[in-house]
Each structure stands twice: as C-alpha cells, then as structure tokens.
Design a protein around this motif. Structure first.
Motif, PDB file in Angstrom:
ATOM      1  N   VAL A 184       0.399   5.393   1.939  1.00 28.75           N
ATOM      2  CA  VAL A 184      -0.023   5.363   3.244  1.00 28.75           C
ATOM      3  C   VAL A 184       0.985   4.428   4.070  1.00 28.75           C
ATOM      4  O   VAL A 184       1.245   4.607   4.963  1.00 28.75           O
ATOM      5  CB  VAL A 184      -1.462   4.662   3.267  1.00 28.75           C
ATOM      6  CG1 VAL A 184      -1.439   3.264   3.060  1.00 28.75           C
ATOM      7  CG2 VAL A 184      -1.890   4.767   4.861  1.00 28.75           C
ATOM      8  N   HIS A 185       1.441   3.240   3.258  1.00 29.87           N
ATOM      9  CA  HIS A 185       2.515   2.397   3.717  1.00 29.87           C
ATOM     10  C   HIS A 185       3.886   2.795   4.181  1.00 29.87           C
ATOM     11  O   HIS A 185       4.572   2.644   4.895  1.00 29.87           O
ATOM     12  CB  HIS A 185       2.591   1.293   2.601  1.00 29.87           C
ATOM     13  CG  HIS A 185       3.882   0.233   3.179  1.00 29.87           C
ATOM     14  ND1 HIS A 185       4.685  -0.322   2.227  1.00 29.87           N
ATOM     15  CD2 HIS A 185       4.029  -0.373   4.306  1.00 29.87           C
ATOM     16  CE1 HIS A 185       5.437  -0.949   3.031  1.00 29.87           C
ATOM     17  NE2 HIS A 185       5.144  -1.245   4.049  1.00 29.87           N
ATOM     18  N   MET A 250      -7.404  -8.219  -6.988  1.00 27.86           N
ATOM     19  CA  MET A 250      -6.982  -7.048  -6.336  1.00 27.86           C
ATOM     20  C   MET A 250      -7.439  -5.713  -7.422  1.00 27.86           C
ATOM     21  O   MET A 250      -7.484  -4.827  -7.048  1.00 27.86           O
ATOM     22  CB  MET A 250      -5.374  -7.083  -6.184  1.00 27.86           C
ATOM     23  CG  MET A 250      -4.753  -6.688  -4.712  1.00 27.86           C
ATOM     24  SD  MET A 250      -5.941  -6.882  -3.264  1.00 27.86           S
ATOM     25  CE  MET A 250      -6.756  -5.418  -3.229  1.00 27.86           C
ATOM     26  N   THR A 362       1.156 -17.031   0.546  1.00 27.06           N
ATOM     27  CA  THR A 362       0.646 -18.005   1.390  1.00 27.06           C
ATOM     28  C   THR A 362      -0.317 -18.959   0.969  1.00 27.06           C
ATOM     29  O   THR A 362      -0.118 -20.334   1.523  1.00 27.06           O
ATOM     30  CB  THR A 362      -0.278 -16.908   2.478  1.00 27.06           C
ATOM     31  OG1 THR A 362       0.306 -15.864   2.865  1.00 27.06           O
ATOM     32  CG2 THR A 362      -0.899 -17.593   3.619  1.00 27.06           C
ATOM     33  N   MET A 413       0.582 -19.000   7.357  1.00 30.62           N
ATOM     34  CA  MET A 413       1.313 -17.779   7.556  1.00 30.62           C
ATOM     35  C   MET A 413       2.355 -17.646   8.574  1.00 30.62           C
ATOM     36  O   MET A 413       3.211 -16.836   8.584  1.00 30.62           O
ATOM     37  CB  MET A 413       0.226 -16.612   7.843  1.00 30.62           C
ATOM     38  CG  MET A 413      -0.522 -16.295   7.007  1.00 30.62           C
ATOM     39  SD  MET A 413      -1.504 -14.749   7.075  1.00 30.62           S
ATOM     40  CE  MET A 413      -2.659 -15.072   8.022  1.00 30.62           C
ATOM     41  N   ARG A 425      11.905  -0.362  11.556  1.00 32.18           N
ATOM     42  CA  ARG A 425      11.470   0.891  12.535  1.00 32.18           C
ATOM     43  C   ARG A 425      12.697   1.349  12.980  1.00 32.18           C
ATOM     44  O   ARG A 425      13.806   0.897  13.136  1.00 32.18           O
ATOM     45  CB  ARG A 425      10.756   0.185  13.766  1.00 32.18           C
ATOM     46  CG  ARG A 425       9.230  -0.297  13.309  1.00 32.18           C
ATOM     47  CD  ARG A 425       8.308   0.553  12.700  1.00 32.18           C
ATOM     48  NE  ARG A 425       7.111  -0.032  12.265  1.00 32.18           N
ATOM     49  CZ  ARG A 425       6.675  -0.469  11.100  1.00 32.18           C
ATOM     50  NH1 ARG A 425       7.812  -0.075  10.103  1.00 32.18           N
ATOM     51  NH2 ARG A 425       5.619  -1.070  10.847  1.00 32.18           N
ATOM     52  N   VAL A 496      -3.640  -3.283   6.804  1.00 39.79           N
ATOM     53  CA  VAL A 496      -5.192  -2.693   6.651  1.00 39.79           C
ATOM     54  C   VAL A 496      -6.210  -3.804   5.679  1.00 39.79           C
ATOM     55  O   VAL A 496      -7.411  -3.906   6.073  1.00 39.79           O
ATOM     56  CB  VAL A 496      -5.311  -1.250   6.089  1.00 39.79           C
ATOM     57  CG1 VAL A 496      -5.172  -1.399   4.568  1.00 39.79           C
ATOM     58  CG2 VAL A 496      -6.593  -0.658   6.663  1.00 39.79           C
ATOM     59  N   MET A 505      -8.259 -16.142   1.296  1.00 38.68           N
ATOM     60  CA  MET A 505      -7.496 -17.359   1.593  1.00 38.68           C
ATOM     61  C   MET A 505      -8.233 -18.577   2.011  1.00 38.68           C
ATOM     62  O   MET A 505      -8.253 -19.633   1.604  1.00 38.68           O
ATOM     63  CB  MET A 505      -6.312 -17.186   2.555  1.00 38.68           C
ATOM     64  CG  MET A 505      -5.275 -16.347   1.786  1.00 38.68           C
ATOM     65  SD  MET A 505      -3.687 -16.006   2.931  1.00 38.68           S
ATOM     66  CE  MET A 505      -4.476 -15.200   4.228  1.00 38.68           C
ATOM     67  N   PHE A 537      11.177  -8.689   0.349  1.00 42.57           N
ATOM     68  CA  PHE A 537      10.729  -7.933   1.397  1.00 42.57           C
ATOM     69  C   PHE A 537       9.314  -8.513   1.651  1.00 42.57           C
ATOM     70  O   PHE A 537       8.934  -9.200   2.850  1.00 42.57           O
ATOM     71  CB  PHE A 537      10.298  -6.236   1.054  1.00 42.57           C
ATOM     72  CG  PHE A 537       9.389  -5.782   2.062  1.00 42.57           C
ATOM     73  CD1 PHE A 537       9.666  -5.647   3.407  1.00 42.57           C
ATOM     74  CD2 PHE A 537       8.195  -5.304   1.795  1.00 42.57           C
ATOM     75  CE1 PHE A 537       8.925  -5.051   4.446  1.00 42.57           C
ATOM     76  CE2 PHE A 537       7.204  -4.767   2.817  1.00 42.57           C
ATOM     77  CZ  PHE A 537       7.823  -4.639   4.198  1.00 42.57           C
TER      78      PHE A 537
HETATM   79  C1  HEM Z   1      -1.531 -13.020   3.307  1.00 41.89           C
HETATM   80  C2  HEM Z   1      -1.751 -11.611   2.938  1.00 41.89           C
HETATM   81  C3  HEM Z   1      -0.985 -10.422   3.476  1.00 41.89           C
HETATM   82  C4  HEM Z   1      -0.196 -10.293   4.270  1.00 41.89           C
HETATM   83  C5  HEM Z   1       0.771 -11.285   4.831  1.00 41.89           C
HETATM   84  C6  HEM Z   1       0.137  -8.872   4.592  1.00 41.89           C
HETATM   85  C7  HEM Z   1       1.100  -8.561   5.622  1.00 41.89           C
HETATM   86  C8  HEM Z   1       1.313  -6.971   5.708  1.00 41.89           C
HETATM   87  C9  HEM Z   1       2.565  -6.448   6.551  1.00 41.89           C
HETATM   88  C10 HEM Z   1       3.462  -7.139   7.319  1.00 41.89           C
HETATM   89  C11 HEM Z   1       2.036  -5.276   6.517  1.00 41.89           C
HETATM   90  C12 HEM Z   1       3.060  -4.197   7.410  1.00 41.89           C
HETATM   91  C13 HEM Z   1       3.991  -3.347   6.450  1.00 41.89           C
HETATM   92  C14 HEM Z   1       5.102  -2.635   7.127  1.00 41.89           C
HETATM   93  O1  HEM Z   1       4.965  -2.183   8.115  1.00 41.89           O
HETATM   94  O2  HEM Z   1       6.091  -2.075   6.432  1.00 41.89           O
HETATM   95  C15 HEM Z   1       1.103  -4.830   5.694  1.00 41.89           C
HETATM   96  C16 HEM Z   1       0.585  -3.330   5.566  1.00 41.89           C
HETATM   97  C17 HEM Z   1      -0.084  -3.164   4.527  1.00 41.89           C
HETATM   98  N1  HEM Z   1      -0.929  -4.346   3.974  1.00 41.89           N
HETATM   99 FE1  HEM Z   1      -1.037  -6.245   4.129  1.00 41.89          FE
HETATM  100  N2  HEM Z   1      -0.626  -8.238   3.909  1.00 41.89           N
HETATM  101  C18 HEM Z   1      -1.434  -9.084   3.152  1.00 41.89           C
HETATM  102  C19 HEM Z   1      -2.581  -8.928   2.456  1.00 41.89           C
HETATM  103  C20 HEM Z   1      -2.912  -7.703   2.126  1.00 41.89           C
HETATM  104  C21 HEM Z   1      -3.981  -7.333   1.185  1.00 41.89           C
HETATM  105  C22 HEM Z   1      -5.022  -8.217   0.435  1.00 41.89           C
HETATM  106  C23 HEM Z   1      -4.277  -5.767   1.299  1.00 41.89           C
HETATM  107  C24 HEM Z   1      -5.096  -4.955   0.466  1.00 41.89           C
HETATM  108  C25 HEM Z   1      -6.036  -5.341  -0.157  1.00 41.89           C
HETATM  109  C26 HEM Z   1      -3.216  -5.269   2.115  1.00 41.89           C
HETATM  110  C27 HEM Z   1      -2.838  -3.952   2.181  1.00 41.89           C
HETATM  111  C28 HEM Z   1      -1.735  -3.557   2.986  1.00 41.89           C
HETATM  112  C29 HEM Z   1      -1.807  -2.089   3.140  1.00 41.89           C
HETATM  113  C30 HEM Z   1      -2.467  -0.961   2.595  1.00 41.89           C
HETATM  114  C31 HEM Z   1      -0.687  -1.900   4.314  1.00 41.89           C
HETATM  115  C32 HEM Z   1      -0.278  -0.636   4.580  1.00 41.89           C
HETATM  116  C33 HEM Z   1      -0.885  -0.444   5.888  1.00 41.89           C
HETATM  117  C34 HEM Z   1      -0.311   1.001   6.733  1.00 41.89           C
HETATM  118  O3  HEM Z   1       0.962   1.171   6.525  1.00 41.89           O
HETATM  119  O4  HEM Z   1      -0.951   1.539   7.506  1.00 41.89           O
HETATM  120  N3  HEM Z   1      -2.340  -6.345   2.656  1.00 41.89           N
HETATM  121  N4  HEM Z   1       0.623  -6.098   5.442  1.00 41.89           N
END
Ligand code: HEM
Length: 554
Positions: A184-185, A250, A362, A413, A425, A496, A505, A537
């Motif tokens: 999805v990412h 996780m 973090t 953060m 992008r 998400v 946290m 990254f």
């Molecule tokens: C301090 C904790 C976290 C930070 C700083 C963080 C940061 C981010 C960022 C910046 C993105 C955007 C990435 C992009 O556009 O390339 C992202 C996407 C995502 N993150 Fe996190 N994340 C954290 C924790 C988590 C956790 C705990 C999960 C899952 C359990 C998670 C799941 C995801 C997923 C699935 C995406 C993709 C969403 C999409 O593209 O629709 N993240 N995260």
C-alpha cells in the motif's frame, strides 16, 4: 553471411564517428523522455550486448580487422564516441538548459545524483546536509539532483501532500514491484492506493485499536519487567531493548506472531537481516537505478531478498491459523481466498519495517533527551505520577489523555523525525505553482525535508529546544505553524499506523519514567546517538546505553 555484411559496408558505419555521436544524442533524447530507473538493467545489458555484437561483427566481417584486439579497438572507439557524446550531452543539458536550471543548489547536484552520494558519505546523515544546503543557498527550494528539488516551505505542503494534490508518488517507490508487486505504501496508482488504503484504515480504526490494546499492554509490561532485571547494572543498552519491544509488538499485532525478542533479550536473526538490508538505502535512495540492477542480479541484495522470502513465509504461516485475538492481517487477508495475493507479501514486509524501526527510533531519541535533561525527566515523571497512582502499571488506555506526555513524544518526533528526509513525490506533467508564485515544472521529484522544516524558526519558536509545553496550553505560542509538523507525513498517504504508534510510545515512556530514574552511563553523554544515527529512509538509530535506577515508590 560475412560476404553479405562486407558488401553492405557496415564496417564503415561502425567506424563513422559522426554516426556514433548522433546515436549518443538520440539516446539522450530517449533517456530524457521516459522513466528508466527501473529499466536500468535493460539499458545496461543492451549496451553490453551491442558492444559484444560490434566486436563480433568487426572480427567476422571487417577485412581490415585481423585480430580480436583489432575488433575491440574499432568497437571501443565507436563506444567511446557514443558514450562520450551521450554523457557530455546529458551534463551540458542538465547544467545549463534543464527546466530546473533557475533553482539554486550545488553545481554537482545539477549534474548527477552521484553528487548526493558524496554528501551521504561518510556519516549517512543526508538530512543534515539538506538542512545545510537550504541555509547555504538561503532558499526554501534547493536543487538537489538533476530533476529533483528539496522544498522546505509549510505553504507548499497542501499542494504537494494535501488531499487534492496532483503530485504522485515518485519512481523511488517502484523499485521492487517486479518481485512482489506493490505494498500500500509503494503503490503509485492513486486508484489502487485508495482501494487498499480503505482496508488498512479499517485495520487501524478505533475499534481495531481497542482490540490490539491488550497485546500492546502485555508487551510494554514485559519490557519494563525485563528492564527491572537489569536495573542498577552499570550499563543497559536501552536502544536494543526498545527495538526488541517494537518488533515484538508489530509481529504480534501484525500477524499474531511474536518474535519473542524481549523475552530472549536478543535480536531475532531475521530482524538482524532486515537491519542489514536497510543499510544500503542511505545510498540507494539516491540512485534507484542501481537498486534495480542489484535486485535483478541479486548482487549485494542477498539480505533484502532473504527478508522478502521471510515475509512471504510469515504470511503463509499466518494464513493457516485463526488467531484468538484479531490482528492486522486478519483485515488484509481474505478468508474466502485460498491463495495469498502477491502484493500482500510486500504489505507484510511494510508492516514490520514501517511499524517497528520508526517507533523504536523515536523512543530511543526520547530517552536520550530525558537523560540529557534531568529537569525534563523529573517533570515528565511528576506528570505521569499523577495518572492513576493506585495502579502498578499504566495501560495505553490510561494515557490517552495527557497533553504533556503527548508533548514529550511530539518533541522527540519533531527534533528527531524517524523519516528525516521526508518522502518523495513527483509533480504533475503541467507542473505546479506554489503560493508564492514559484512555478515548479512538471515531472520534478520533490522531497519535503521533515527534519529541516521541523527545526525551522519560522514554524517553531526556539526550534532546537525540547519543549513539551509547546504542545500544551502552557506555551502553545511556541508553535507558529503546526502544518510544518509532519513526522507521520500528511495527506492521503500519511501514516496509517500513527495512532498505534502514539499508544506504543506513550506506554513505554510513561511506564519507564514511573519505574526508573534514567541516566547516561558514567562517563558517557549519549553522543553515540546523534553521531551514529543513519538515514536509511527511516533511521537506524545510534546505540544508547543508560543506567536504570529503580524508583522507591512509597
Ligand atoms: C513513530 C512512528 C512512526 C512514524 C514516524 C511513521 C512515519 C510514517 C511516514 C512519514 C509515512 C509516509 C511514508 C511515505 O509517504 O513514503 C508512513 C506511512 C506508513 N506507515 Fe508509519 N510511521 C510510524 C509508525 C507506524 C506504525 C506503528 C505503523 C503500523 C503499525 C505504520 C504503518 C505505516 C503504513 C502502512 C504506511 C503507508 C501508508 C500509505 O502509504 O497509505 N507506521 N509512516
């Protein structure tokens, strides 16, 4: 055959330098009008094959060539003229005629992304380099690559990341599509992303989070209990323990499979591989075309390929069971489908990477800040001590409404974002015009540097000060423009899992300060954290050793 070739005078064409140069110019035109990053293996192999064909032809059909060496010389001359013209044409175009020529930035960055590699080496902290470039060129927009800009302006966020943005995810995301489809990412199709994201959102909505909460509490509890066993030791590598915790959470919430790392007190082999496989990302982020070759040839990519296999196995095992408690893949897997769709393998890998290292990094920074400033630590402890003092352990639910605690996490953060360089992008074909009327041409790659923006005095007063109060009524005027705070990114592609991350946290922070006085180990100032953190990254955070002194709770 060779008689025929001789009669056609192909050998003359091969020796024609103007023709080789013209082909070089034509190749530049073709390369410039398409997305070749993920086809670099094809480009490279077509060059090698053409060269081999020329040598063979010369040897077989050119009457003036009597040896392999002679054939190599003729083909080598043609190749040198071709490549020389191609490279010169690319460099001159990029330096002086490119659509991004008006944007300031280092001269080398105009020519090639290899320039970025020189700035990554040796510290792998490219985000600080980017911050330096914005300062050096006194500009919100800096050209960081031939067709790449870094845009550090909060006003530009809605246009680049907002819900109505016309920007798309860049080529950076599509490196491993050919192996396991997109997660999805990494999905670059807005339609595909929208449909898949809906399912992910269900997996992280309020009801689902409530279901995950008991597991999260169990892991936080296990962490604190294990740390108590190490209390009073001269040194505890807290960064490792936090990492064990975040991966255990996780694995459990994701696939009902705990890695058991907190219990064992050591890193799972596969997680070790994951970390090793992420290390080259410091460099490969800038040269995606090299990644395409590595993944296809397997050269230098063993760890990442092993980790992909492991992800698929974990998913296959998860498919066979019906867990007692709901998990994330309970939402993503279709129980009526015998097979596992290929792209879910990518999602499995995503969950482990996105959900674990980010929170772990973090939290490590957060503990570092608490050790650096004992007064801050005392204040956090005082606030936390007032929450349900009768309870021996605070559950995530107990901590959902504590602005100061959220302020502590937010500050960690803000100053130390887990995705410091931001996300990549691409502007739409027609380009876009920023609120200050700056026109950014189409098909430009844009990174909004989260680290730089979150430390910008235009957006946060006294920006380098770790100040949880700025997130509370006490000093809310220290946040000038909240849009610039985007550790989870923003818009339709934002994180998400952010609510789950916050729960994790808060839970670790609160229970840690409740249980221990935390300090740097004797003679140490924790400088290994800022020194050794590497931008891959996400970040591979430097190790943090602390001393944990149990608190006497009367
Ligand atoms: C301090 C904790 C976290 C930070 C700083 C963080 C940061 C981010 C960022 C910046 C993105 C955007 C990435 C992009 O556009 O390339 C992202 C996407 C995502 N993150 Fe996190 N994340 C954290 C924790 C988590 C956790 C705990 C999960 C899952 C359990 C998670 C799941 C995801 C997923 C699935 C995406 C993709 C969403 C999409 O593209 O629709 N993240 N995260």
């Amino acid at each position: 055959m060779s008689e025929f070739l001789r009669a056609t005078h192909w050998d003359e064409l091969i020796r024609s330098k103007p023709l080789a140069a013209a082909l070089g110019l034509f190749s530049h035109y073709v390369l410039n009008n398409g997305e070749w990053d993920n086809s670099s293996h094809l480009v490279l192999s077509s060059w090698v094959l053409t060269f081999a064909g020329l040598v063979a032809f010369e040897y077989a059909a050119d009457p003036r060539v009597t040896s392999i060496l002679g054939a190599l010389q003729v083909a080598g001359t043609a190749a040198a003229v071709y490549l020389g013209t191609l490279i010169a044409s690319i460099l001159v175009y990029r330096a002086f005629f490119h659509r991004l020529r008006k944007f300031p930035g280092p001269f080398g960055a105009r020519l090639s992304k290899l320039y970025s590699i020189s700035r990554v080496t040796p510290k792998c902290q490219y985000y600080t380099e980017i911050e330096g470039m914005h300062k050096e060129y006194k500009s919100d927009i800096v050209r960081t690559g031939p067709r790449e800009l870094s845009v550090a302006s909060a006003d530009a966020i809605p246009l680049i990341h907002g819900p109505m943005t016309k920007c798309t995810k860049s080529v950076w995301y599509s490196g491993s599509y050919f192996l396991e489809g997109s997660s999805v990412h990494t999905s670059r199709s807005k339609q595909d992303h929208r449909e898949r994201r809906k399912i992910w959102e269900r997996a992280f909505n309020a009801k689902a989070l409530r279901e995950y909460e008991p597991r999260l509490n169990r892991h936080a509890y296990a962490l604190i209990e294990r740390l108590k066993e190490h209390a009073n030791e001269p040194s505890v590598r807290i960064s490792n323990w936090i990492n064990y915790y975040s991966f255990d959470v996780m694995g459990d919430i994701g696939f009902s499979r705990s890695f058991g790392m907190v219990e064992k007190g050591q890193e799972d082999d596969q997680i070790k591989k994951l970390h090793q496989s992420m290390a080259p990302m410091s460099y490969l982020t800038h040269i995606t075309w090299v990644e395409a070759i590595m993944l296809r040839t397997g050269f230098g990519a063993k760890d990442i390929l092993d980790f992909m296999n492991w992800g698929s196995n974990v998913l296959r095992e998860r498919k066979k069971i019906t867990p007692a408690e709901n998990d994330v893949f309970g939402w993503l897997l279709d129980p009526n489908d015998e097979d596992i769709p290929r792209h879910l393998n990518a999602d499995a890998r995503l969950l482990v990477i996105a959900g674990s290292d980010t929170t772990a990094a973090t939290l490590t920074w957060l503990v570092y800040e608490l050790c650096k400033d004992p007064a801050l630590q005392a204040r956090v402890r005082k606030v936390v001590d007032e929450i349900k003092p009768e309870k021996a352990f605070l559950y995530a639910d107990d901590l959902a409404d504590c602005p100061y605690l959220d302020g502590v996490v937010n500050e960690a953060m803000r100053l130390h974002p887990s995705v410091p360089g931001g996300v990549s992008r691409e502007t739409p074909r027609e380009g876009l015009t920023l609120p200050d009327q700056t026109y950014i041409p189409g098909e430009t790659l844009i990174w909004m540097p989260i680290y730089t923006m979150q430390r910008d005095a235009r957006y946060f007063r006294d920006p380098l000060k770790f100040m949880p109060e700025r997130w509370t009524d006490e000093a809310s005027d220290y946040i000038i423009d909240k849009r610039a705070f985007m550790p989870f990114s923003t818009g339709v592609y934002n994180c998400v899992g952010q609510k789950l991350a916050m729960m994790e946290m808060r839970s670790v922070t609160a229970n840690l300060v409740r249980a221990f006085e935390i300090s740097f180990v004797e003679g140490d100032d924790g400088s290994s954290v800022p020194r050794d953190t590497k931008d891959v990254f996400t970040t591979n955070v430097g190790s943090l050793d602390v001393r944990l002194t149990p608190r006497r709770r009367d």
